[in-house]
Design a protein around this motif. Sequence first.
Motif, PDB file in Angstrom:
ATOM      1  N   SER A 180       0.829  -1.211   0.000  1.00 30.77           N
ATOM      2  CA  SER A 180       0.000   0.000   0.000  1.00 30.77           C
ATOM      3  C   SER A 180       0.855   1.249   0.000  1.00 30.77           C
ATOM      4  CB  SER A 180      -0.897  -0.005   1.252  1.00 30.77           C
ATOM      5  OG  SER A 180      -1.620   1.209   1.378  1.00 30.77           O
ATOM      6  N   TRP A 181       0.287   2.329  -0.550  1.00 29.14           N
ATOM      7  CA  TRP A 181       0.877   3.644  -0.361  1.00 29.14           C
ATOM      8  C   TRP A 181       0.625   4.073   1.094  1.00 29.14           C
ATOM      9  CZ3 TRP A 181       2.667   1.763  -4.238  1.00 29.14           C
ATOM     10  CH2 TRP A 181       2.245   1.877  -5.554  1.00 29.14           C
ATOM     11  N   ALA A 182       1.076   5.255   1.460  1.00 29.00           N
ATOM     12  CA  ALA A 182       1.043   5.670   2.863  1.00 29.00           C
ATOM     13  C   ALA A 182       0.120   6.854   3.110  1.00 29.00           C
ATOM     14  CB  ALA A 182       2.458   6.001   3.357  1.00 29.00           C
ATOM     15  N   GLY A 183      -0.970   6.947   2.346  1.00 27.22           N
ATOM     16  CA  GLY A 183      -1.967   7.980   2.625  1.00 27.22           C
ATOM     17  C   GLY A 183      -2.677   7.711   3.935  1.00 27.22           C
ATOM     18  N   GLN A 184      -3.251   8.745   4.522  1.00 23.46           N
ATOM     19  CA  GLN A 184      -3.871   8.599   5.845  1.00 23.46           C
ATOM     20  C   GLN A 184      -5.024   7.605   5.833  1.00 23.46           C
ATOM     21  OE1 GLN A 184      -4.267  12.332   8.322  1.00 23.46           O
ATOM     22  NE2 GLN A 184      -3.755  13.254   6.361  1.00 23.46           N
ATOM     23  N   ASN A 185      -5.878   7.668   4.818  1.00 18.09           N
ATOM     24  CA  ASN A 185      -7.002   6.747   4.768  1.00 18.09           C
ATOM     25  C   ASN A 185      -6.541   5.318   4.524  1.00 18.09           C
ATOM     26  OD1 ASN A 185      -9.758   8.335   4.764  1.00 18.09           O
ATOM     27  ND2 ASN A 185      -8.300   9.561   3.613  1.00 18.09           N
ATOM     28  N   ALA A 186      -5.543   5.147   3.659  1.00 17.92           N
ATOM     29  CA  ALA A 186      -5.023   3.812   3.394  1.00 17.92           C
ATOM     30  C   ALA A 186      -4.477   3.182   4.666  1.00 17.92           C
ATOM     31  CB  ALA A 186      -3.939   3.874   2.317  1.00 17.92           C
ATOM     32  N   VAL A 187      -3.719   3.942   5.435  1.00 25.58           N
ATOM     33  CA  VAL A 187      -3.144   3.411   6.675  1.00 25.58           C
ATOM     34  C   VAL A 187      -4.246   3.076   7.676  1.00 25.58           C
ATOM     35  CG1 VAL A 187      -1.683   3.962   8.662  1.00 25.58           C
ATOM     36  CG2 VAL A 187      -0.936   4.568   6.353  1.00 25.58           C
ATOM     37  N   ALA A 188      -5.243   3.928   7.792  1.00 18.96           N
ATOM     38  CA  ALA A 188      -6.355   3.639   8.705  1.00 18.96           C
ATOM     39  C   ALA A 188      -7.098   2.379   8.272  1.00 18.96           C
ATOM     40  CB  ALA A 188      -7.306   4.827   8.764  1.00 18.96           C
ATOM     41  N   ASP A 189      -7.235   2.171   6.965  1.00 15.92           N
ATOM     42  CA  ASP A 189      -7.894   0.959   6.472  1.00 15.92           C
ATOM     43  C   ASP A 189      -7.050  -0.283   6.762  1.00 15.92           C
ATOM     44  OD1 ASP A 189      -9.916   2.586   5.578  1.00 15.92           O
ATOM     45  OD2 ASP A 189      -9.380   2.444   3.450  1.00 15.92           O
ATOM     46  N   LEU A 190      -5.724  -0.166   6.632  1.00 12.39           N
ATOM     47  CA  LEU A 190      -4.846  -1.277   7.007  1.00 12.39           C
ATOM     48  C   LEU A 190      -5.034  -1.626   8.476  1.00 12.39           C
ATOM     49  CD1 LEU A 190      -1.499  -0.241   5.249  1.00 12.39           C
ATOM     50  CD2 LEU A 190      -3.137  -1.950   4.465  1.00 12.39           C
ATOM     51  N   ALA A 191      -5.140  -0.596   9.302  1.00 17.25           N
ATOM     52  CA  ALA A 191      -5.344  -0.826  10.739  1.00 17.25           C
ATOM     53  C   ALA A 191      -6.692  -1.485  11.002  1.00 17.25           C
ATOM     54  CB  ALA A 191      -5.237   0.497  11.489  1.00 17.25           C
ATOM     55  N   ALA A 192      -7.729  -1.043  10.296  1.00 17.75           N
ATOM     56  CA  ALA A 192      -9.070  -1.588  10.516  1.00 17.75           C
ATOM     57  C   ALA A 192      -9.140  -3.070  10.202  1.00 17.75           C
ATOM     58  CB  ALA A 192     -10.092  -0.812   9.670  1.00 17.75           C
ATOM     59  N   VAL A 193      -8.366  -3.502   9.197  1.00 20.94           N
ATOM     60  CA  VAL A 193      -8.410  -4.909   8.782  1.00 20.94           C
ATOM     61  C   VAL A 193      -7.333  -5.738   9.470  1.00 20.94           C
ATOM     62  CG1 VAL A 193      -6.845  -4.844   6.791  1.00 20.94           C
ATOM     63  CG2 VAL A 193      -8.878  -6.305   6.714  1.00 20.94           C
ATOM     64  N   GLY A 194      -6.393  -5.058  10.157  1.00 23.19           N
ATOM     65  CA  GLY A 194      -5.303  -5.774  10.808  1.00 23.19           C
ATOM     66  C   GLY A 194      -4.319  -6.358   9.819  1.00 23.19           C
ATOM     67  N   ALA A 195      -3.992  -5.618   8.789  1.00 20.98           N
ATOM     68  CA  ALA A 195      -3.204  -6.137   7.677  1.00 20.98           C
ATOM     69  C   ALA A 195      -1.744  -6.349   8.036  1.00 20.98           C
ATOM     70  CB  ALA A 195      -3.295  -5.182   6.484  1.00 20.98           C
ATOM     71  N   LYS A 196      -1.174  -7.346   7.410  1.00 24.51           N
ATOM     72  CA  LYS A 196       0.279  -7.490   7.331  1.00 24.51           C
ATOM     73  C   LYS A 196       0.677  -6.750   6.067  1.00 24.51           C
ATOM     74  CE  LYS A 196      -0.039 -12.091   9.441  1.00 24.51           C
ATOM     75  NZ  LYS A 196       0.672 -11.894  10.707  1.00 24.51           N
TER      76      LYS A 196
END
Length: 344
Positions: free
Chosen positions: A247-263
């Motif tokens: 993923s890129w490092a935009g604020q929404n992208a990072v929050a979505d990674l956190a929401a899904v618990g992504a590796k």
Amino acid sequence: MRPRIGWYVHHHGRGHVTRLLAIVPHLDADVVCFSSLPHPDGLPPHCTWVRLDRDDEVPEGGPLPDESDPTADGLLHWAPLGHVGHRARLVTIAETLARRRIDTMVVDVSAEVVLLARLLGVATVVMAQPGRRDDTPHTLAFRAASRIIAPWPAGMLDLDHLRAVQDKVVHTGGISRFEGRDRPRPDGGRSGVLLLGGAGGTAVSVEAIEAAAQASGRRWASLGAGAGSVWADDPWDALCRAEVVVSWAGQNAVADLAAVGAKAVVLPQERPFEEQVTTALALQRAGLAIVPDGWPDPAEWPGLLDRAATLEPDWDRWQVVGAARRAAGVIEAVAADAPPGGDR
């Protein structure tokens, strides 16, 4: 009495409007949204959309916007002289703020709109962004704001420009549209790589993405970047099913990674004020993602993805749960404290 809130939505990418759509369901207020973007799907009924003229297009017979002193000798970010669209959009905002008796203006993001609203006597809530933002226009906007929402956890990003106005700053945690979303039923567990691109642009070529996918030894799917990629307004299922997300490092992208618990492997893209680099380095320090130094060579991808797959990131530290509601609470508090916009 029900407050009236204005909300300016910047037109670059999709992140600003996505954040709006995550927060406004939690607002007990009438919301008037201003943007050059078209009316988005999913806007709640208590929100109206005011379409603004563009201020970055070449006017007929006029000079290029970036050739007409758009920064006012460094005082502003964007106010091109003689630009009809720029003038019209500010007139529309000012006229609507006065006619609709707006109590509070949320600005995401524009230093000029913050100053316009404040000059009109409207209290402002500014959405902060990471990066180096100690220039004069940002400083003016932060000083003019009544409150500043920082949509990341306190202590994760130590930013000098917010330290100077820390009494106004509220850290809400990462704001994700996917907060609380049920996961799809598992059908064999997570597998493959999901490349989650953004709408703000990238310097990574299609050829580089194809070479990475071929060398990785894993099945790749791409949303928003790469050959054969499609744009997905709702990538939740794809995020849930991927073993590793790139993923890129935009604020929404990072929050979505956190929401899904992504590796995740997070690759910051070039943005003004080093916004994504600052965010990515914070994730790296916290052990939440693998952050390479630039797009890796093809031979590096197998080992990189193996490392990411063994991560156990504590994404709870990004504080997504309740973040949109906390942001709404900040906005409602400013609206409650502001003098009324006029007769109701």
